[in-house]
Scaffold this motif. Structure first.
Motif, PDB file in Angstrom:
ATOM      1  N   THR A   1      -3.456  -0.760  -1.958  1.00 13.28           N
ATOM      2  CA  THR A   1      -4.208   0.493  -2.010  1.00 13.28           C
ATOM      3  C   THR A   1      -3.288   1.685  -2.233  1.00 13.28           C
ATOM      4  O   THR A   1      -2.105   1.669  -1.896  1.00 13.28           O
ATOM      5  CB  THR A   1      -4.994   0.712  -0.698  1.00 13.28           C
ATOM      6  N   ASN A   2      -3.871   2.730  -2.829  1.00 12.81           N
ATOM      7  CA  ASN A   2      -3.171   4.009  -3.005  1.00 12.81           C
ATOM      8  C   ASN A   2      -1.861   3.883  -3.780  1.00 12.81           C
ATOM      9  O   ASN A   2      -0.781   4.278  -3.306  1.00 12.81           O
ATOM     10  CB  ASN A   2      -2.920   4.668  -1.643  1.00 12.81           C
TER      11      ASN A   2
ATOM     12  N   ASP B   1       0.811  -1.219   0.000  1.00  9.30           N
ATOM     13  CA  ASP B   1       0.000   0.000   0.000  1.00  9.30           C
ATOM     14  C   ASP B   1       0.845   1.270   0.000  1.00  9.30           C
ATOM     15  O   ASP B   1       1.977   1.287   0.489  1.00  9.30           O
ATOM     16  CB  ASP B   1      -0.893   0.049   1.263  1.00  9.30           C
ATOM     17  N   ARG B   2       0.249   2.329  -0.513  1.00  7.91           N
ATOM     18  CA  ARG B   2       0.790   3.688  -0.432  1.00  7.91           C
ATOM     19  C   ARG B   2       2.245   3.794  -0.883  1.00  7.91           C
ATOM     20  O   ARG B   2       3.132   4.196  -0.136  1.00  7.91           O
ATOM     21  CB  ARG B   2       0.619   4.249   0.994  1.00  7.91           C
TER      22      ARG B   2
ATOM     23  N   ASN C   1      -8.279   2.973  -4.439  1.00  7.57           N
ATOM     24  CA  ASN C   1      -7.492   4.167  -4.771  1.00  7.57           C
ATOM     25  C   ASN C   1      -6.293   3.878  -5.670  1.00  7.57           C
ATOM     26  O   ASN C   1      -5.146   4.220  -5.343  1.00  7.57           O
ATOM     27  CB  ASN C   1      -7.038   4.877  -3.494  1.00  7.57           C
ATOM     28  N   ASN C   2      -6.567   3.245  -6.805  1.00  8.90           N
ATOM     29  CA  ASN C   2      -5.572   3.046  -7.851  1.00  8.90           C
ATOM     30  C   ASN C   2      -6.084   3.696  -9.136  1.00  8.90           C
ATOM     31  O   ASN C   2      -7.189   4.225  -9.187  1.00  8.90           O
ATOM     32  CB  ASN C   2      -5.292   1.565  -8.047  1.00  8.90           C
TER      33      ASN C   2
END
Length: 240
Positions: A206-207, A182-183, A227-228
Motif C-alpha cells: 500500500t501507498n 508499504d509506504r 493507494n498506488n
C-alpha cells in the motif's frame, strides 16, 4: 591437516565429514581411538566458530553502514568484549540459541535508522527474519536480494523511503511467508514472478507508486494494494 581443510570448506563438505564419522560410530561396537573423537569434536567447534565470526562481522558492518541518530545501536551493540551469546543480547537481535552467536531474526523497527539497505547482511548466513520497518532507509532494494537473504521467511521494509522497482529476484526467496513493502516510493510493476512464492501468505504494498497488473496471489486481498498509481487485476478492477 584434515581439520584445517574441513574448516575451510563449504557447509556441505563439513557436514559430509561429520556424517561419515557418525556412521563409523554407529556401525561399530568397538571403542574408537581418541584422536578420531577429538577431531570430531573439534570439527563441530570449527562450525560454531565459523558462524560466530560471520554473524559478528554482519552486525558490526550493519552498525558501521547505517546512521543511528538516536543511538540505539551505539548504546547496545558493543563489540569490545564478545563472548558466546553476547550478540544475542543486542537490541533487536534474536539468536537461534541464546548461547550461540548465530542470528535468527533481526528486528530494528522504529529506531530512526538512515542509509541504504546494508549489503553486509548477507554475512548473517542463518537469518530468517528481517524487520527494518518505520525507519528512514532509502535507495533501491538490492537487485540481488535473494543472494543477501537466501533463507528469509519474513521481510518487513515498510514505512521507509525505498524507491525504484521491486526486484524480480525476490521471487527466488522461496521461503518467504510474509513480505511488507508499504509506504515507500516504489514504482513500476509488481513482478509477476511473485506468484511462484507458494509459501507467501502476507503481501502488502500500500501507498507506493506501483502500476500495472498485480501477480496471481489469490490469498492477498484488495486492500493490500491500496493507494498506488494504477494497479489492476486479481482482486482489483480488471486491467483495460
Amino acid at each position: 591437516m584434515c581439520l584445517i581443510r574441513a574448516c575451510s570448506q563449504e557447509y556441505i563438505s563439513r557436514f559430509s565429514l561429520v556424517g561419515s564419522w557418525l556412521k563409523m560410530v554407529l556401525m561399530s561396537g568397538r571403542t574408537f581411538c581418541a584422536h578420531v573423537i577429538i577431531n570430531f569434536l573439534l570439527l563441530l567447534s570449527c562450525n560454531i566458530i565459523y558462524g560466530t565470526e560471520t554473524d559478528i562481522f554482519c552486525l558490526k558492518s550493519i552498525k558501521d553502514s547505517l546512521e543511528d541518530p538516536y543511538g540505539y545501536l551505539k548504546s547496545s551493540w558493543d563489540f569490545n568484549n564478545i563472548t558466546q551469546g553476547s550478540i544475542c543480547r543486542f537490541t533487536g537481535v534474536e539468536c537461534w540459541h541464546p548461547d550461540e552467536n548465530r542470528v535468527l531474526n533481526l528486528n530494528l523497527s522504529n529506531v530512526g535508522l538512515k542509509g541504504q539497505f546494508p549489503r553486509a547482511i548477507q554475512n548473517c548466513t542463518s537469518l530468517t527474519g528481517l524487520d527494518f520497518s518505520i525507519n528512514k532507509l532509502s535507495g533501491k532494494i538490492p537487485a540481488d536480494i535473494d543472494v543477501l537473504l537466501p533463507f528469509v521467511v519474513t521481510l518487513d521494509l515498510s514505512y521507509n523511503m525505498f524507491s525504484g522497482e521491486i526486484p524480480k529476484s525476490i521471487a527466488n526467496c522461496s521461503y518467504l511467508n510474509s513480505l511488507k513493502l508499504d509506504r515507500n516510493a516504489l514504482s513500476g510493476r509488481i513482478p509477476g514472478e511473485l506468484s511462484f512464492l507458494t509459501r507467501l501468505r502476507t503481501f502488502t504494498v500500500t501507498n507506493n507508486l506501483l502500476r500495472g497488473p498485480v501477480p496471481n496471489l489469490p490469498q492477498v486481498p484488495a486492500e493490500s494494494y491500496a493507494n498506488n498509481s494504477d494497479l489492476c487485476g486479481g482482486p482489483l478492477p480488471p486491467c483495460s
